[in-house]
Design a protein around this motif. Sequence first.
Motif, PDB file in Angstrom:
ATOM      1  N   GLU A 127       0.854  -1.181   0.000  1.00  0.00           N
ATOM      2  CA  GLU A 127       0.000   0.000   0.000  1.00  0.00           C
ATOM      3  C   GLU A 127       0.893   1.235   0.000  1.00  0.00           C
ATOM      4  OE1 GLU A 127      -3.151   2.193   2.907  1.00  0.00           O
ATOM      5  OE2 GLU A 127      -3.345   0.022   2.663  1.00  0.00           O
ATOM      6  N   GLU A 128       0.628   2.107  -0.950  1.00  0.00           N
ATOM      7  CA  GLU A 128       1.417   3.328  -1.095  1.00  0.00           C
ATOM      8  C   GLU A 128       0.476   4.466  -1.460  1.00  0.00           C
ATOM      9  OE1 GLU A 128       5.479   4.589  -3.411  1.00  0.00           O
ATOM     10  OE2 GLU A 128       4.026   3.395  -4.502  1.00  0.00           O
ATOM     11  N   HIS A 129       0.549   5.551  -0.722  1.00  0.00           N
ATOM     12  CA  HIS A 129      -0.294   6.727  -0.972  1.00  0.00           C
ATOM     13  C   HIS A 129      -1.773   6.354  -1.009  1.00  0.00           C
ATOM     14  CE1 HIS A 129       3.334   8.991  -1.725  1.00  0.00           C
ATOM     15  NE2 HIS A 129       3.698   8.102  -2.631  1.00  0.00           N
ATOM     16  N   GLY A 130      -2.194   5.424  -0.133  1.00  0.00           N
ATOM     17  CA  GLY A 130      -3.594   5.032  -0.046  1.00  0.00           C
ATOM     18  C   GLY A 130      -4.054   4.024  -1.085  1.00  0.00           C
ATOM     19  N   LEU A 131      -3.183   3.633  -1.999  1.00  0.00           N
ATOM     20  CA  LEU A 131      -3.532   2.652  -3.026  1.00  0.00           C
ATOM     21  C   LEU A 131      -2.911   1.309  -2.676  1.00  0.00           C
ATOM     22  CD1 LEU A 131      -2.894   4.845  -6.187  1.00  0.00           C
ATOM     23  CD2 LEU A 131      -5.084   4.360  -5.087  1.00  0.00           C
ATOM     24  N   GLN A 132      -3.744   0.269  -2.671  1.00  0.00           N
ATOM     25  CA  GLN A 132      -3.281  -1.069  -2.320  1.00  0.00           C
ATOM     26  C   GLN A 132      -3.236  -1.952  -3.562  1.00  0.00           C
ATOM     27  OE1 GLN A 132      -5.384  -4.450   0.025  1.00  0.00           O
ATOM     28  NE2 GLN A 132      -4.586  -3.030   1.549  1.00  0.00           N
ATOM     29  N   ALA A 133      -2.169  -2.741  -3.681  1.00  0.00           N
ATOM     30  CA  ALA A 133      -2.030  -3.652  -4.816  1.00  0.00           C
ATOM     31  C   ALA A 133      -1.518  -4.995  -4.313  1.00  0.00           C
ATOM     32  CB  ALA A 133      -1.058  -3.082  -5.846  1.00  0.00           C
ATOM     33  N   GLN A 134      -2.075  -6.065  -4.850  1.00  0.00           N
ATOM     34  CA  GLN A 134      -1.576  -7.402  -4.527  1.00  0.00           C
ATOM     35  C   GLN A 134      -0.335  -7.629  -5.386  1.00  0.00           C
ATOM     36  OE1 GLN A 134      -3.752 -10.996  -5.804  1.00  0.00           O
ATOM     37  NE2 GLN A 134      -3.675 -11.588  -3.655  1.00  0.00           N
ATOM     38  N   ILE A 135       0.783  -7.951  -4.745  1.00  0.00           N
ATOM     39  CA  ILE A 135       2.027  -8.124  -5.493  1.00  0.00           C
ATOM     40  C   ILE A 135       2.471  -9.585  -5.549  1.00  0.00           C
ATOM     41  CG2 ILE A 135       2.806  -5.765  -5.172  1.00  0.00           C
ATOM     42  CD1 ILE A 135       4.592  -6.714  -2.922  1.00  0.00           C
ATOM     43  N   ALA A 136       1.841 -10.456  -4.778  1.00  0.00           N
ATOM     44  CA  ALA A 136       2.117 -11.893  -4.861  1.00  0.00           C
ATOM     45  C   ALA A 136       0.891 -12.633  -4.349  1.00  0.00           C
ATOM     46  CB  ALA A 136       3.341 -12.269  -4.052  1.00  0.00           C
ATOM     47  N   GLN A 137       0.599 -13.760  -4.976  1.00  0.00           N
ATOM     48  CA  GLN A 137      -0.560 -14.543  -4.553  1.00  0.00           C
ATOM     49  C   GLN A 137      -0.239 -16.026  -4.614  1.00  0.00           C
ATOM     50  OE1 GLN A 137      -3.830 -13.832  -7.154  1.00  0.00           O
ATOM     51  NE2 GLN A 137      -2.698 -14.278  -9.006  1.00  0.00           N
ATOM     52  N   LYS A 138      -1.022 -16.799  -3.898  1.00  0.00           N
ATOM     53  CA  LYS A 138      -0.899 -18.257  -3.877  1.00  0.00           C
ATOM     54  C   LYS A 138       0.528 -18.716  -3.569  1.00  0.00           C
ATOM     55  CE  LYS A 138      -4.739 -18.904  -7.031  1.00  0.00           C
ATOM     56  NZ  LYS A 138      -5.181 -19.419  -8.326  1.00  0.00           N
ATOM     57  N   LEU A 139       1.186 -18.026  -2.638  1.00  0.00           N
ATOM     58  CA  LEU A 139       2.526 -18.428  -2.234  1.00  0.00           C
ATOM     59  C   LEU A 139       2.432 -19.731  -1.452  1.00  0.00           C
ATOM     60  CD1 LEU A 139       3.863 -14.990  -0.985  1.00  0.00           C
ATOM     61  CD2 LEU A 139       4.423 -16.135  -3.130  1.00  0.00           C
ATOM     62  N   ASP A 140       3.181 -20.732  -1.849  1.00  0.00           N
ATOM     63  CA  ASP A 140       3.181 -22.026  -1.173  1.00  0.00           C
ATOM     64  C   ASP A 140       4.139 -21.967   0.004  1.00  0.00           C
ATOM     65  OD1 ASP A 140       3.024 -24.652  -0.388  1.00  0.00           O
ATOM     66  OD2 ASP A 140       4.040 -25.447  -2.174  1.00  0.00           O
ATOM     67  N   LEU A 141       3.604 -22.022   1.212  1.00  0.00           N
ATOM     68  CA  LEU A 141       4.420 -21.939   2.416  1.00  0.00           C
ATOM     69  C   LEU A 141       4.769 -23.310   2.983  1.00  0.00           C
ATOM     70  CD1 LEU A 141       2.446 -19.013   4.061  1.00  0.00           C
ATOM     71  CD2 LEU A 141       4.532 -18.886   2.688  1.00  0.00           C
ATOM     72  N   LEU A 142       4.258 -24.375   2.397  1.00  0.00           N
ATOM     73  CA  LEU A 142       4.495 -25.721   2.896  1.00  0.00           C
ATOM     74  C   LEU A 142       5.983 -26.079   2.999  1.00  0.00           C
ATOM     75  CD1 LEU A 142       3.161 -28.290   3.947  1.00  0.00           C
ATOM     76  CD2 LEU A 142       3.101 -29.119   1.596  1.00  0.00           C
ATOM     77  N   PRO A 143       6.846 -25.702   2.036  1.00  0.00           N
ATOM     78  CA  PRO A 143       8.267 -26.063   2.160  1.00  0.00           C
ATOM     79  C   PRO A 143       8.941 -25.505   3.414  1.00  0.00           C
ATOM     80  CG  PRO A 143       7.791 -25.350  -0.072  1.00  0.00           C
ATOM     81  CD  PRO A 143       6.575 -25.049   0.752  1.00  0.00           C
ATOM     82  N   TYR A 144       8.343 -24.502   4.045  1.00  0.00           N
ATOM     83  CA  TYR A 144       8.945 -23.869   5.219  1.00  0.00           C
ATOM     84  C   TYR A 144       8.436 -24.457   6.527  1.00  0.00           C
ATOM     85  CZ  TYR A 144      10.053 -20.738   1.462  1.00  0.00           C
ATOM     86  OH  TYR A 144      10.494 -20.235   0.266  1.00  0.00           O
ATOM     87  N   THR A 145       7.648 -25.508   6.465  1.00  0.00           N
ATOM     88  CA  THR A 145       7.142 -26.146   7.675  1.00  0.00           C
ATOM     89  C   THR A 145       8.111 -27.207   8.161  1.00  0.00           C
ATOM     90  OG1 THR A 145       5.931 -27.874   6.512  1.00  0.00           O
ATOM     91  CG2 THR A 145       4.755 -25.794   6.913  1.00  0.00           C
TER      92      THR A 145
END
Length: 86
Positions: free
Chosen positions: A28-46
């Motif tokens: 979020e910058e200057h009140g505008l929000q943007a998705q910059i990554a999605q569906k990140l697989d976190l399973l390898p870090y468990t």
Amino acid sequence: AAEHPLRAAGAVTLMLRLHGQRGEVYAEEHGLQAQIAQKLDLLPYTTEAAGGFVGCTVGMYASGNGTDSDHYADVAFFTYENDSCE
């Protein structure tokens, strides 16, 4: 790795939203929000997937992607909110 251009100056808020073993990153910058990554697989870090304790922590990390840089990350504060009982 995905790239998302930001304005040259000013505060940027980064948000990580987790849903089970998946994550999304927002900026979020200057009140505008943007998705910059999605569906990140976190399973390898468990612990289960890595076969032992991996020492996972939550915090800030900045990188020049392997090159020297005069840029910097100035972190004013860091908050953690758990809005789920999962």
